[in-house]
Design a protein around this motif. Structure first.
Motif, short mmCIF file in Angstrom:
data_model
loop_
_atom_site.label_atom_id
_atom_site.label_comp_id
_atom_site.label_asym_id
_atom_site.label_seq_id
_atom_site.Cartn_x
_atom_site.Cartn_y
_atom_site.Cartn_z
N PRO A 75 -15.54 28.93 -55.01
CA PRO A 75 -15.57 29.19 -53.56
C PRO A 75 -14.34 28.68 -52.83
O PRO A 75 -13.83 29.35 -51.93
CB PRO A 75 -16.83 28.44 -53.10
CG PRO A 75 -17.71 28.42 -54.29
CD PRO A 75 -16.77 28.30 -55.47
N TYR A 76 -13.85 27.51 -53.24
CA TYR A 76 -12.72 26.92 -52.52
C TYR A 76 -11.43 27.67 -52.80
O TYR A 76 -10.54 27.73 -51.95
CB TYR A 76 -12.63 25.44 -52.88
CG TYR A 76 -13.93 24.73 -52.59
CD1 TYR A 76 -14.26 24.40 -51.28
CD2 TYR A 76 -14.87 24.50 -53.59
CE1 TYR A 76 -15.48 23.81 -50.98
CE2 TYR A 76 -16.10 23.92 -53.30
CZ TYR A 76 -16.39 23.57 -51.99
OH TYR A 76 -17.61 23.02 -51.69
N ARG A 78 -11.40 30.95 -53.41
CA ARG A 78 -11.54 32.23 -52.70
C ARG A 78 -11.20 32.11 -51.22
O ARG A 78 -10.75 33.06 -50.59
CB ARG A 78 -12.98 32.74 -52.85
CG ARG A 78 -13.28 33.20 -54.27
CD ARG A 78 -14.73 33.56 -54.42
NE ARG A 78 -15.04 33.89 -55.82
CZ ARG A 78 -16.26 33.95 -56.31
NH1 ARG A 78 -17.30 33.69 -55.53
NH2 ARG A 78 -16.47 34.26 -57.57
N ARG A 79 -11.44 30.91 -50.65
CA ARG A 79 -11.17 30.75 -49.22
C ARG A 79 -9.70 30.84 -48.89
O ARG A 79 -9.34 31.05 -47.73
CB ARG A 79 -11.69 29.38 -48.76
CG ARG A 79 -13.19 29.34 -48.67
CD ARG A 79 -13.67 27.99 -48.23
NE ARG A 79 -15.07 27.83 -48.60
CZ ARG A 79 -15.77 26.73 -48.37
NH1 ARG A 79 -15.19 25.70 -47.78
NH2 ARG A 79 -17.03 26.66 -48.72
N GLY B 211 -15.86 33.12 -50.38
CA GLY B 211 -15.74 31.67 -50.55
C GLY B 211 -16.90 30.82 -50.09
O GLY B 211 -16.74 29.62 -49.89
#
Lengths: 216, 299
Positions: A75-76, A78-79, B211
């Motif tokens: 997730p981190y 992708r951000r 994300g």
């Protein structure tokens, strides 16, 4: 910066979408990924966006080796990427502004700051006047610009777009490409998958041409 | 830390909005949950009241201690001092003369009593006990029966034992009922959340790609489950109060027939909070199970 070395992706069932692909995209570069449909463009985009994982080889994006990352770290990663899809993936149950707010909510930004930045992103793509409109009320080009606003609102270092002009008329497509060029000019690495040779021939970008999963 | 609070507030807000967005669904779910919680809660309140009645000190835990007929004043004094030491409650001495006088005063008995050559009645003590649990009372009875010149000790405890056994059984039945309805509550929440996850598949898929952590995606559902369960608990408390209001008059009538006054004891604030908390906990559990299963397909 994006570096792929001997990257392969084999899907369950044995279909090999990418075979031994190696390339390097410098920071601030503008790259087109081209090829016939089924050549592996979308697979390569999904690997770069860390939506899927390579079965072999390594892929380094923003200094992170995506093939070696733990699932909880994804997730981190992708951000820090801005993703734009052919089908936009807009949420039709909320306003344009709320669509752009989503990445900032995920990042945990305070509401006031988030709204300010979302409005700035909408302004950049020329949709500030329509912030309260629901996506269904927007034209195809406007919807794609809204998706771009959502992708850039986190100020990512890399923008990755899969067929961003696929469903658009010539004028709208030109607007979108101009936007990408603008972001690239201020230092954002831009990767665009497209089957439309027209845009590739217009400038002097780096081109990665895929053919049946191989780079040519 | 600030971001963490903001995210929790946002998740709670989104859960409330979802509850509010479909009022009819919410109302029906709340009713189902409330009914599931009302039955065990109402049973608990009634049992609690029954136990109060069992513990009612007015003449129920009496022990009668009969002396030997030939016991002297000195023997009586001895028993008195022992009772004082045992400090097991208040007692009253009933001398054989007093007992005979009482017997005489009741109708039809005077003649019979007069025809007796001598007083056949023993001295006695009537002890009002402070303790109520049957096992301890039985121990006390045996001990007193062993004292000198004590002929017989009678514990009026048979019905206390029966009540106690009944209460134990009822409590067990109540727990089973609570378990079944609790599982029902979990199932209701499970289904509601599953439908929500399906309805929000697009948002969940997108949030993942750009994300969102698992916690971010799950949080609103947890809040939803807990809120729905907690509110259901409050509605259940309302139903219990309503039921008790309906029962109040018949209970008073029944008590009047037995020549006493009795009012049902309503649950207190702590019990209402416990009920809501129980609902929230079970709702959260249902949400947890549902989200864990439903989100698998997004992997």
């Amino acid at each position: 910066m994006i570096v792929a070395s001997q990257l392969s992706k084999r899907y369950p069932g044995g279909y090999e979408a990418l075979k031994d692909v190696s390339f390097e995209i410098p920071a601030g570069g503008l790259v087109f990924i081209t090829g016939h449909s089924g050549a592996g463009k979308t697979t390569l985009i999904k690997l770069m966006a860390s939506i899927e994982r390579p079965t072999a080889g390594s892929l380094v994006v923003n200094g992170q080796n995506l093939s070696a990352l733990r699932r909880s770290a994804l997730p981190y990663v992708r951000r820090h990427l801005g993703l734009i899809f052919q089908d936009q993936k807009l949420l039709f149950d909320r306003s344009a502004l709320d669509n752009v707010l989503l990445p900032l909510q995920i990042a945990g930004l305070p509401r006031r700051e988030a709204v300010r930045r979302a409005q700035a992103a909408l302004d950049k793509v020329g949709l500030l006047a329509r912030e309260k409109a629901m996506p269904i009320a927007l034209s195809g080009g406007e919807q794609q610009r809204l998706a771009i606003a959502r992708a850039v609102v986190n100020r990512p270092a890399v923008l990755i777009a899969d067929e961003p002009t696929g469903n658009l008329d010539e004028a709208s497509a030109a607007e979108i490409m101009t936007l990408f060029a603008d972001f690239n000019r201020v230092g954002v690495t831009v990767v665009i998958a497209t089957h439309d040779r027209h845009w590739v021939e217009a400038g002097q970008p780096q081109v990665l041409q895929l053919d049946h999963g191989r780079l040519v | 830390m600030k971001a963490w609070f903001a995210q929790h507030r946002a998740a709670m807000g989104s859960a409330l909005r979802r509850l509010w967005a479909t009022p009819l669904n919410t109302l029906l779910s709340l009713l189902v949950i409330a009914i599931a919680l009302t039955l065990p809660a109402f049973g608990y309140v009634l049992l609690d009241n029954l136990r109060d009645m069992g513990g009612d000190p007015s003449g129920t835990q009496q022990m009668s201690l009969f002396m030997e007929v030939d016991a002297s004043r000195k023997d009586v004094g001895e028993i008195e001092s022992r009772l004082r030491q045992a400090a097991s409650g208040k007692w009253r001495f009933v001398s054989k003369e007093e007992a005979l006088k009482r017997l005489k005063s009741s109708e039809d008995m005077a003649e019979i009593v007069d025809s007796l050559p001598r007083n056949p009645l023993p001295d006695a003590f009537v002890v009002e006990l402070t303790r109520t649990d049957p096992e301890a009372l039985e121990v006390l009875r045996k001990e007193i029966a062993g004292w000198p010149k004590v002929a017989h000790v009678q514990l009026d405890s048979a019905w206390i034992k029966r009540l106690d056994a009944f209460l134990k059984l009822a409590r067990l039945a109540l727990w089973m009922l609570a378990g079944i309805f609790g599982a029902g509550l979990v199932a209701v929440t499970f289904n509601t959340i599953r439908l929500q996850v399906m309805a929000q598949a697009a948002e969940i898929e997108l949030a993942r790609i750009i994300g969102a952590t698992d916690a971010f995606i799950r949080r609103p559902f947890y809040y939803f489950g807990a809120l729905q369960g907690g509110l259901g608990g409050l509605v259940a408390a309302g139903l219990v109060f309503g039921g008790m209001a309906l029962l109040a008059a018949p209970v008073a009538d029944l008590a009047a027939l037995y020549g006493t006054q009795y009012a049902l004891r309503a649950p207190g604030a702590g019990e209402v909070i416990a009920l809501a908390g129980m609902g929230a906990l079970l709702g959260w559990l249902g949400a947890q199970l549902s989200v864990s299963l439903s989100l698998r397909k997004f992997d």
